[in-house]
Scaffold this active site. Structure first.
Site, PDB file in Angstrom:
ATOM      1  N   GLY A  12      -2.731   9.176   7.735  1.00  0.00           N
ATOM      2  CA  GLY A  12      -3.884   8.309   7.521  1.00  0.00           C
ATOM      3  C   GLY A  12      -4.730   8.640   6.313  1.00  0.00           C
ATOM      4  O   GLY A  12      -5.914   8.298   6.276  1.00  0.00           O
ATOM      5  N   SER A  13      -4.143   9.242   5.293  1.00  0.00           N
ATOM      6  CA  SER A  13      -4.948   9.549   4.098  1.00  0.00           C
ATOM      7  C   SER A  13      -5.380   8.264   3.382  1.00  0.00           C
ATOM      8  O   SER A  13      -6.466   8.221   2.797  1.00  0.00           O
ATOM      9  CB  SER A  13      -4.200  10.488   3.149  1.00  0.00           C
ATOM     10  OG  SER A  13      -3.104   9.840   2.553  1.00  0.00           O
ATOM     11  N   MET A  90       4.660   2.429   9.884  1.00  0.00           N
ATOM     12  CA  MET A  90       6.096   2.624   9.722  1.00  0.00           C
ATOM     13  C   MET A  90       6.912   1.813  10.724  1.00  0.00           C
ATOM     14  O   MET A  90       7.827   2.330  11.367  1.00  0.00           O
ATOM     15  CB  MET A  90       6.438   4.117   9.838  1.00  0.00           C
ATOM     16  CG  MET A  90       5.839   4.933   8.724  1.00  0.00           C
ATOM     17  SD  MET A  90       6.299   4.252   7.113  1.00  0.00           S
ATOM     18  CE  MET A  90       5.747   5.557   6.027  1.00  0.00           C
ATOM     19  N   ASN A 107       0.303  -4.638   2.149  1.00  0.00           N
ATOM     20  CA  ASN A 107       0.939  -3.347   2.419  1.00  0.00           C
ATOM     21  C   ASN A 107       0.873  -2.501   1.156  1.00  0.00           C
ATOM     22  O   ASN A 107       1.019  -3.025   0.051  1.00  0.00           O
ATOM     23  CB  ASN A 107       2.407  -3.571   2.809  1.00  0.00           C
ATOM     24  CG  ASN A 107       3.160  -2.277   3.050  1.00  0.00           C
ATOM     25  OD1 ASN A 107       2.683  -1.399   3.775  1.00  0.00           O
ATOM     26  ND2 ASN A 107       4.319  -2.128   2.448  1.00  0.00           N
ATOM     27  N   HIS A 109       2.829   0.511  -0.844  1.00  0.00           N
ATOM     28  CA  HIS A 109       4.162   1.119  -0.860  1.00  0.00           C
ATOM     29  C   HIS A 109       4.247   2.112  -2.025  1.00  0.00           C
ATOM     30  O   HIS A 109       3.857   1.770  -3.144  1.00  0.00           O
ATOM     31  CB  HIS A 109       5.232   0.034  -0.986  1.00  0.00           C
ATOM     32  CG  HIS A 109       6.615   0.587  -0.886  1.00  0.00           C
ATOM     33  ND1 HIS A 109       7.180   0.943   0.315  1.00  0.00           N
ATOM     34  CD2 HIS A 109       7.517   0.901  -1.844  1.00  0.00           C
ATOM     35  CE1 HIS A 109       8.390   1.433   0.086  1.00  0.00           C
ATOM     36  NE2 HIS A 109       8.615   1.420  -1.214  1.00  0.00           N
TER      37      HIS A 109
HETATM   38  C1  GAR Z   1       1.860   6.362   2.058  1.00  0.00           C
HETATM   39  O1  GAR Z   1       2.443   7.028   0.964  1.00  0.00           O
HETATM   40  C2  GAR Z   1       2.304   4.923   2.098  1.00  0.00           C
HETATM   41  O2  GAR Z   1       2.443   4.347   0.827  1.00  0.00           O
HETATM   42  C3  GAR Z   1       3.633   5.054   2.773  1.00  0.00           C
HETATM   43  O3  GAR Z   1       3.394   5.975   3.800  1.00  0.00           O
HETATM   44  C4  GAR Z   1       2.412   6.909   3.370  1.00  0.00           C
HETATM   45  C5  GAR Z   1       1.352   7.053   4.451  1.00  0.00           C
HETATM   46  O4  GAR Z   1       0.483   8.110   4.145  1.00  0.00           O
HETATM   47  N1  GAR Z   1       4.108   3.808   3.265  1.00  0.00           N
HETATM   48  C6  GAR Z   1       5.392   3.454   3.271  1.00  0.00           C
HETATM   49  O5  GAR Z   1       6.286   4.207   2.909  1.00  0.00           O
HETATM   50  C7  GAR Z   1       5.688   2.068   3.793  1.00  0.00           C
HETATM   51  N2  GAR Z   1       7.062   1.696   3.544  1.00  0.00           N
HETATM   52  P1  GAR Z   1      -0.933   8.206   4.874  1.00  0.00           P
HETATM   53  O6  GAR Z   1      -0.676   8.090   6.371  1.00  0.00           O
HETATM   54  O7  GAR Z   1      -1.467   9.549   4.503  1.00  0.00           O
HETATM   55  O8  GAR Z   1      -1.788   7.067   4.373  1.00  0.00           O
END
Ligand code: GAR
Length: 202
Positions: A12-13, A90, A107, A109
């Site tokens: 969740g950053s 995800m 979204n 990415h």
């Molecule tokens: C982020 O890097 C986001 O771009 C990626 O998951 C991470 C979540 O980090 N999303 C994907 O890969 C979607 N296909 P976070 O939980 O620290 O925000």
């Protein structure tokens, strides 16, 4: 004011970056709800700390994807959500949510789409040996990371980088680009027409 719901599955950053931008007065929206498919995820504590409502669910406890998505849509509609922000969510969404919220769901990415869609995009780019990767924010359609692109930022892969330093650099860019892009949308500056995105200059 402009009401957003954030969907996240893990750390969740990016959710935190939105919370912090709102608290700092840099983003004029209300974060109305966190939707999370993993009741143990760290992002839930971040929401609780910020006083944001959480809808957490276990997909296995539902008969189908449609069943829990229907419940989520009911919750979003009830709260008058203007924009859904997928930030590390995800899970594939079906037409149950995608159809009613097309044009109102984005979204983030961690690659320059259409390169490296799907999971582990930073690793995919690293493994491929690209010299430039980056971050994309796009509208969500029925495909995998395939919707109309709103904003992108490049990130250079330096010879001294490791996968870990590249991940750090990508995440730092994400934490700027996501609040910035939500700000553009909430200010009414983003127009989606025939699957192309136009951003009004100020
Ligand atoms: C982020 O890097 C986001 O771009 C990626 O998951 C991470 C979540 O980090 N999303 C994907 O890969 C979607 N296909 P976070 O939980 O620290 O925000």
């Amino acid at each position: 004011s402009f009401r957003i719901a954030v969907f996240a599955s893990g750390n969740g950053s990016n959710f935190q970056a939105l919370v912090d931008a709102v608290a700092a007065g840099k983003l004029n929206v209300t974060i109305e709800l966190l939707v999370c498919d993993r009741p143990q995820a760290a992002v839930i504590q971040r929401a609780q700390k910020a006083g944001i409502d959480v809808f957490a669910f276990r997909p296995k406890e539902y008969a189908s994807r449609e069943a829990y998505e229907t419940e989520i849509v009911r919750e979003l509609d009830r709260r008058g959500i203007d924009l859904i922000v997928l930030a590390g969510y995800m899970r594939i969404l079906t037409e149950t949510i995608v159809n009613p919220y097309y044009g109102r769901m984005i979204n983030i990415h961690p690659s320059l789409l259409p390169s490296f869609p799907g999971v582990r995009a930073i690793e995919q780019a690293w493994e491929h040996g690209v010299k430039t990767t980056g971050v994309t924010v796009h509208y969500v359609d029925g495909g995998l990371d395939s919707g109309p692109i709103i904003t992108q930022r490049p990130v250079e892969v330096r010879e001294e980088d490791t996968l870990e330093t590249l991940e750090t650099a990508i995440h730092a860019v994400e934490h700027e680009l996501l609040p910035y892009t939500v700000g553009l949308i909430s200010a009414g500056r983003v127009r989606l027409e025939d699957r192309r995105v136009y951003i009004a200059r100020v």
